[in-house]
Design a protein around this motif. Structure first.
Motif, mmCIF file in Angstrom:
data_model
loop_
_atom_site.group_PDB
_atom_site.id
_atom_site.type_symbol
_atom_site.label_atom_id
_atom_site.label_comp_id
_atom_site.label_asym_id
_atom_site.label_seq_id
_atom_site.Cartn_x
_atom_site.Cartn_y
_atom_site.Cartn_z
ATOM 1 N N ASN A 149 3.445 47.111 -15.364
ATOM 2 C CA ASN A 149 4.863 47.079 -14.995
ATOM 3 C C ASN A 149 5.832 46.887 -16.157
ATOM 4 O OD1 ASN A 149 4.085 47.271 -12.287
ATOM 5 N ND2 ASN A 149 3.941 45.043 -12.063
ATOM 6 N N ASP A 150 5.384 46.237 -17.224
ATOM 7 C CA ASP A 150 6.337 45.798 -18.245
ATOM 8 C C ASP A 150 6.059 46.327 -19.645
ATOM 9 O OD1 ASP A 150 7.776 44.267 -16.372
ATOM 10 O OD2 ASP A 150 6.364 42.611 -16.569
ATOM 11 N N LEU A 151 5.096 47.199 -19.804
ATOM 12 C CA LEU A 151 4.787 47.746 -21.122
ATOM 13 C C LEU A 151 6.001 48.432 -21.746
ATOM 14 C CD1 LEU A 151 2.711 48.429 -23.349
ATOM 15 C CD2 LEU A 151 2.095 50.472 -22.013
ATOM 16 N N THR A 152 6.808 49.080 -20.921
ATOM 17 C CA THR A 152 7.943 49.853 -21.433
ATOM 18 C C THR A 152 9.038 48.974 -22.045
ATOM 19 O OG1 THR A 152 8.939 49.856 -19.220
ATOM 20 C CG2 THR A 152 7.594 51.755 -19.834
ATOM 21 N N PHE A 153 8.968 47.659 -21.869
ATOM 22 C CA PHE A 153 9.970 46.779 -22.460
ATOM 23 C C PHE A 153 9.654 46.446 -23.917
ATOM 24 C CE2 PHE A 153 10.355 45.718 -17.854
ATOM 25 C CZ PHE A 153 11.622 46.252 -17.684
ATOM 26 N N LEU A 154 8.501 46.878 -24.395
ATOM 27 C CA LEU A 154 8.179 46.717 -25.807
ATOM 28 C C LEU A 154 8.824 47.842 -26.613
ATOM 29 C CD1 LEU A 154 4.355 45.853 -25.629
ATOM 30 C CD2 LEU A 154 6.270 44.261 -25.903
ATOM 31 N N SER A 155 8.889 47.666 -27.908
ATOM 32 C CA SER A 155 9.404 48.727 -28.769
ATOM 33 C C SER A 155 8.459 49.923 -28.719
ATOM 34 C CB SER A 155 9.525 48.233 -30.208
ATOM 35 O OG SER A 155 8.228 48.004 -30.758
ATOM 36 N N GLU A 156 8.940 51.073 -29.149
ATOM 37 C CA GLU A 156 8.113 52.281 -29.115
ATOM 38 C C GLU A 156 6.850 52.115 -29.953
ATOM 39 O OE1 GLU A 156 10.266 55.778 -30.104
ATOM 40 O OE2 GLU A 156 11.622 55.650 -28.386
ATOM 41 N N SER A 157 6.978 51.473 -31.108
ATOM 42 C CA SER A 157 5.802 51.287 -31.966
ATOM 43 C C SER A 157 4.792 50.342 -31.332
ATOM 44 C CB SER A 157 6.227 50.756 -33.340
ATOM 45 O OG SER A 157 6.856 49.489 -33.229
#
Length: 211
Positions: free
Chosen positions: A111-119
């Motif tokens: 659910n929350d992986l996308t809140f990390l930076s692209e790298s």
């Protein structure tokens, strides 16, 4: 002068990750504030920043540790067996058993992986691909009928991971079916199908237990 580490630095840092993982899973990463996180960890905000530079750094550490642990568990399981079928079975057991102990981590990574930076996302996804590749390789080696080709490899592999990745939403490890039993059910269903004649299923189970 740099601040020195206390003797229990690693324990406190792990405690932060454990408390944060539970808080993020319950409230959602974006809704959980630093103040709430500090309270859950029984630390001041200043002390919290001594161990992690940001809330994002905490999320990354949680997901990175979880996926690396899964890689290690799967590799260890595979190395413990000699036949491909046994390797596949214990690899799935390793994934199911870790997920059963890590339902909060599973919620966060889905659910929350996308809140990390692209790298950072790229690093986690690269680790996840290692797990997928390990399982996919075993599936290809088990495929005696040539069903898995370039066009279907991803489909078959992700069908299996679809079962594995979302079971945390309903599977109760403390219920009537243990994680190991559940893993074996997944393997049998995926490899042999639900409509296998009972006599064949019993025979295969007997052979597996005698191995």
């Amino acid at each position: 002068m740099a601040r020195t580490r206390s003797e229990n630095y690693d324990d406190i840092q792990q405690g932060i990750l454990t408390a944060a993982c539970e808080l993020f899973a319950q409230q959602g990463y974006t809704r959980a504030s630093i103040a709430e996180l500090a309270e859950a960890c029984r630390l001041s905000r200043g002390a919290l920043y001594h161990y992690f530079q940001s809330k994002e750094a905490i999320l990354f550490a949680i997901l990175d540790a979880h996926v690396r642990q899964m890689i290690a568990d799967v590799e260890t399981a595979i190395a413990s067996k000699s036949t491909t079928l046994d390797q596949f079975r214990v690899a799935i057991r390793a994934i199911v058993e870790l997920n059963a102990l890590s339902s909060n981590e599973q919620r966060l990574i889905l659910n929350d992986l996308t809140f990390l930076s692209e790298s950072e996302q790229a690093m986690i996804k690269s680790l996840e691909r290692q797990i997928v590749d390990l399982v996919s390789d075993l599936l290809i080696r088990l495929d005696k009928e040539g069903k898995i080709v370039k066009r279907t490899k991803k489909i078959y592999t992700m069908m299996l991971f679809g079962i594995l990745n979302f079971s945390h939403t309903w599977f109760d490890p403390a219920g009537g079916i243990t994680p190991t039993e559940f893993a074996d059910m997944i393997v049998d269903l995926f490899l042999y199908g639900f409509t296998m004649p009972t006599s064949q299923a019993v025979k295969k189970n007997a052979l597996r237990q005698g191995a």
